[in-house]
Design a protein around this motif. Sequence first.
Motif, PDB file in Angstrom:
ATOM      1  N   THR A   1      47.389  35.483  27.043  1.00  0.00           N
ATOM      2  CA  THR A   1      47.166  34.444  26.970  1.00  0.00           C
ATOM      3  C   THR A   1      46.029  34.114  27.712  1.00  0.00           C
ATOM      4  OG1 THR A   1      49.257  33.872  28.633  1.00  0.00           O
ATOM      5  CG2 THR A   1      49.750  33.391  26.329  1.00  0.00           C
ATOM      6  N   ASP A   2      46.866  34.749  29.016  1.00  0.00           N
ATOM      7  CA  ASP A   2      44.824  34.607  30.288  1.00  0.00           C
ATOM      8  C   ASP A   2      43.655  34.796  29.596  1.00  0.00           C
ATOM      9  OD1 ASP A   2      47.100  34.302  32.159  1.00  0.00           O
ATOM     10  OD2 ASP A   2      46.479  35.889  33.074  1.00  0.00           O
TER      11      ASP A   2
ATOM     12  N   THR B   1      39.005  27.662  14.952  1.00  0.00           N
ATOM     13  CA  THR B   1      38.731  28.825  14.196  1.00  0.00           C
ATOM     14  C   THR B   1      40.222  28.592  14.048  1.00  0.00           C
ATOM     15  OG1 THR B   1      38.598  31.268  13.816  1.00  0.00           O
ATOM     16  CG2 THR B   1      39.037  30.519  16.075  1.00  0.00           C
ATOM     17  N   LYS B   2      40.819  29.423  12.576  1.00  0.00           N
ATOM     18  CA  LYS B   2      42.662  30.082  12.843  1.00  0.00           C
ATOM     19  C   LYS B   2      43.371  30.953  12.839  1.00  0.00           C
ATOM     20  CE  LYS B   2      41.944  30.596   7.623  1.00  0.00           C
ATOM     21  NZ  LYS B   2      42.609  29.975   6.072  1.00  0.00           N
ATOM     22  N   VAL B   3      41.678  32.079  13.122  1.00  0.00           N
ATOM     23  CA  VAL B   3      41.816  34.021  13.581  1.00  0.00           C
ATOM     24  C   VAL B   3      41.116  34.764  14.268  1.00  0.00           C
ATOM     25  CG1 VAL B   3      41.618  34.403  11.168  1.00  0.00           C
ATOM     26  CG2 VAL B   3      42.961  35.728  12.221  1.00  0.00           C
ATOM     27  N   PHE B   4      41.114  34.918  15.302  1.00  0.00           N
ATOM     28  CA  PHE B   4      40.213  35.640  16.061  1.00  0.00           C
ATOM     29  C   PHE B   4      41.263  36.924  16.518  1.00  0.00           C
ATOM     30  CE2 PHE B   4      42.441  33.246  19.162  1.00  0.00           C
ATOM     31  CZ  PHE B   4      42.196  34.023  20.314  1.00  0.00           C
ATOM     32  N   SER B   5      39.338  38.127  16.712  1.00  0.00           N
ATOM     33  CA  SER B   5      39.632  39.029  17.326  1.00  0.00           C
ATOM     34  C   SER B   5      40.074  39.495  18.498  1.00  0.00           C
ATOM     35  CB  SER B   5      38.654  40.608  16.663  1.00  0.00           C
ATOM     36  OG  SER B   5      39.445  40.767  15.596  1.00  0.00           O
ATOM     37  N   LEU B   6      40.899  40.053  19.669  1.00  0.00           N
ATOM     38  CA  LEU B   6      40.918  40.197  20.773  1.00  0.00           C
ATOM     39  C   LEU B   6      40.890  41.205  20.963  1.00  0.00           C
ATOM     40  CD1 LEU B   6      40.479  38.153  23.347  1.00  0.00           C
ATOM     41  CD2 LEU B   6      43.253  38.218  23.197  1.00  0.00           C
ATOM     42  N   GLU B   7      39.936  41.521  21.634  1.00  0.00           N
ATOM     43  CA  GLU B   7      39.915  42.982  22.402  1.00  0.00           C
ATOM     44  C   GLU B   7      40.930  43.219  24.390  1.00  0.00           C
ATOM     45  OE1 GLU B   7      40.238  46.719  22.182  1.00  0.00           O
ATOM     46  OE2 GLU B   7      39.199  45.957  20.659  1.00  0.00           O
TER      47      GLU B   7
ATOM     48  N   LEU C   1      40.544  31.874  28.912  1.00  0.00           N
ATOM     49  CA  LEU C   1      39.194  32.767  28.824  1.00  0.00           C
ATOM     50  C   LEU C   1      37.853  32.439  27.545  1.00  0.00           C
ATOM     51  CD1 LEU C   1      39.423  35.240  31.753  1.00  0.00           C
ATOM     52  CD2 LEU C   1      38.615  33.060  32.197  1.00  0.00           C
ATOM     53  N   ARG C   2      38.773  32.806  26.708  1.00  0.00           N
ATOM     54  CA  ARG C   2      37.542  32.740  25.390  1.00  0.00           C
ATOM     55  C   ARG C   2      37.434  31.281  25.050  1.00  0.00           C
ATOM     56  NH1 ARG C   2      38.323  36.959  20.230  1.00  0.00           N
ATOM     57  NH2 ARG C   2      36.221  36.393  19.692  1.00  0.00           N
ATOM     58  N   TYR C   3      38.704  30.706  25.067  1.00  0.00           N
ATOM     59  CA  TYR C   3      39.339  28.736  24.601  1.00  0.00           C
ATOM     60  C   TYR C   3      39.778  27.851  25.973  1.00  0.00           C
ATOM     61  CZ  TYR C   3      38.096  31.538  19.828  1.00  0.00           C
ATOM     62  OH  TYR C   3      38.214  32.151  18.734  1.00  0.00           O
ATOM     63  N   PRO C   4      38.501  27.363  27.110  1.00  0.00           N
ATOM     64  CA  PRO C   4      39.420  26.430  28.130  1.00  0.00           C
ATOM     65  C   PRO C   4      39.453  25.272  27.438  1.00  0.00           C
ATOM     66  CG  PRO C   4      36.723  27.271  28.246  1.00  0.00           C
ATOM     67  CD  PRO C   4      36.826  27.887  27.082  1.00  0.00           C
ATOM     68  N   ARG C   5      39.267  24.481  26.035  1.00  0.00           N
ATOM     69  CA  ARG C   5      39.970  23.275  25.816  1.00  0.00           C
ATOM     70  C   ARG C   5      41.496  23.959  25.352  1.00  0.00           C
ATOM     71  NH1 ARG C   5      37.210  21.666  21.814  1.00  0.00           N
ATOM     72  NH2 ARG C   5      37.886  19.712  22.760  1.00  0.00           N
TER      73      ARG C   5
ATOM     74  N   LEU D   1      45.591  30.624  14.802  1.00  0.00           N
ATOM     75  CA  LEU D   1      46.157  29.853  15.446  1.00  0.00           C
ATOM     76  C   LEU D   1      46.539  28.891  15.179  1.00  0.00           C
ATOM     77  CD1 LEU D   1      43.360  29.519  17.906  1.00  0.00           C
ATOM     78  CD2 LEU D   1      44.714  30.302  18.325  1.00  0.00           C
ATOM     79  N   PHE D   2      47.483  28.222  14.952  1.00  0.00           N
ATOM     80  CA  PHE D   2      47.914  27.002  14.239  1.00  0.00           C
ATOM     81  C   PHE D   2      47.610  25.889  15.282  1.00  0.00           C
ATOM     82  CE2 PHE D   2      50.420  30.752  13.579  1.00  0.00           C
ATOM     83  CZ  PHE D   2      50.800  30.609  12.288  1.00  0.00           C
ATOM     84  N   ALA D   3      47.607  24.863  13.979  1.00  0.00           N
ATOM     85  CA  ALA D   3      47.603  23.380  14.472  1.00  0.00           C
ATOM     86  C   ALA D   3      46.652  22.654  15.824  1.00  0.00           C
ATOM     87  CB  ALA D   3      48.861  22.802  14.986  1.00  0.00           C
ATOM     88  N   LEU D   4      47.361  21.986  16.360  1.00  0.00           N
ATOM     89  CA  LEU D   4      46.452  21.967  17.633  1.00  0.00           C
ATOM     90  C   LEU D   4      45.168  22.760  17.943  1.00  0.00           C
ATOM     91  CD1 LEU D   4      45.462  19.396  19.466  1.00  0.00           C
ATOM     92  CD2 LEU D   4      46.863  20.000  20.529  1.00  0.00           C
ATOM     93  N   TYR D   5      45.582  23.704  18.631  1.00  0.00           N
ATOM     94  CA  TYR D   5      45.782  25.224  19.084  1.00  0.00           C
ATOM     95  C   TYR D   5      44.166  25.883  17.632  1.00  0.00           C
ATOM     96  CZ  TYR D   5      48.815  25.615  22.551  1.00  0.00           C
ATOM     97  OH  TYR D   5      49.645  25.942  23.552  1.00  0.00           O
ATOM     98  N   ARG D   6      44.500  25.786  16.396  1.00  0.00           N
ATOM     99  CA  ARG D   6      43.621  25.609  15.498  1.00  0.00           C
ATOM    100  C   ARG D   6      41.620  24.495  15.937  1.00  0.00           C
ATOM    101  NH1 ARG D   6      46.836  25.769  10.295  1.00  0.00           N
ATOM    102  NH2 ARG D   6      45.505  23.530  10.705  1.00  0.00           N
ATOM    103  N   GLU D   7      42.817  23.920  15.335  1.00  0.00           N
ATOM    104  CA  GLU D   7      41.415  22.460  15.801  1.00  0.00           C
ATOM    105  C   GLU D   7      40.431  22.853  17.546  1.00  0.00           C
ATOM    106  OE1 GLU D   7      43.550  18.959  15.471  1.00  0.00           O
ATOM    107  OE2 GLU D   7      44.338  19.287  13.648  1.00  0.00           O
TER     108      GLU D   7
END
Length: 81
Positions: free
Chosen positions: A34-35, A17-23, A39-43, A7-13
């Motif tokens: 993106t869906d 977190t700046k990185v995460f794993s997604l299954e 769901l994981r980060y609604p904001r 994630l970069f900039a506003l999304y990271r804030e």
Amino acid sequence: MELTVRLFALYRERAGTKVFSLELPGGATVSDLTDAVRLRYPRLAPPDVKIVVAVNSDYAEPEDLLKPGDDVCLIPPVSGG
């Protein structure tokens, strides 16, 4: 398949977190990603905002298929002048 998402900039804030794993299941698309991220980060981004995704350093379309090990980055809208 497991993907690492950066994630970069506003999304990271907003995600805190700046990185995460997604299954995701095999055959998943960028749209599926993106869906799942919404769901994981609604904001992260309002529903009417398109999340720009880069896969392996190229901008990706919603219908593009993802593969294990892809380098995935989410790029927020940029404003300025």
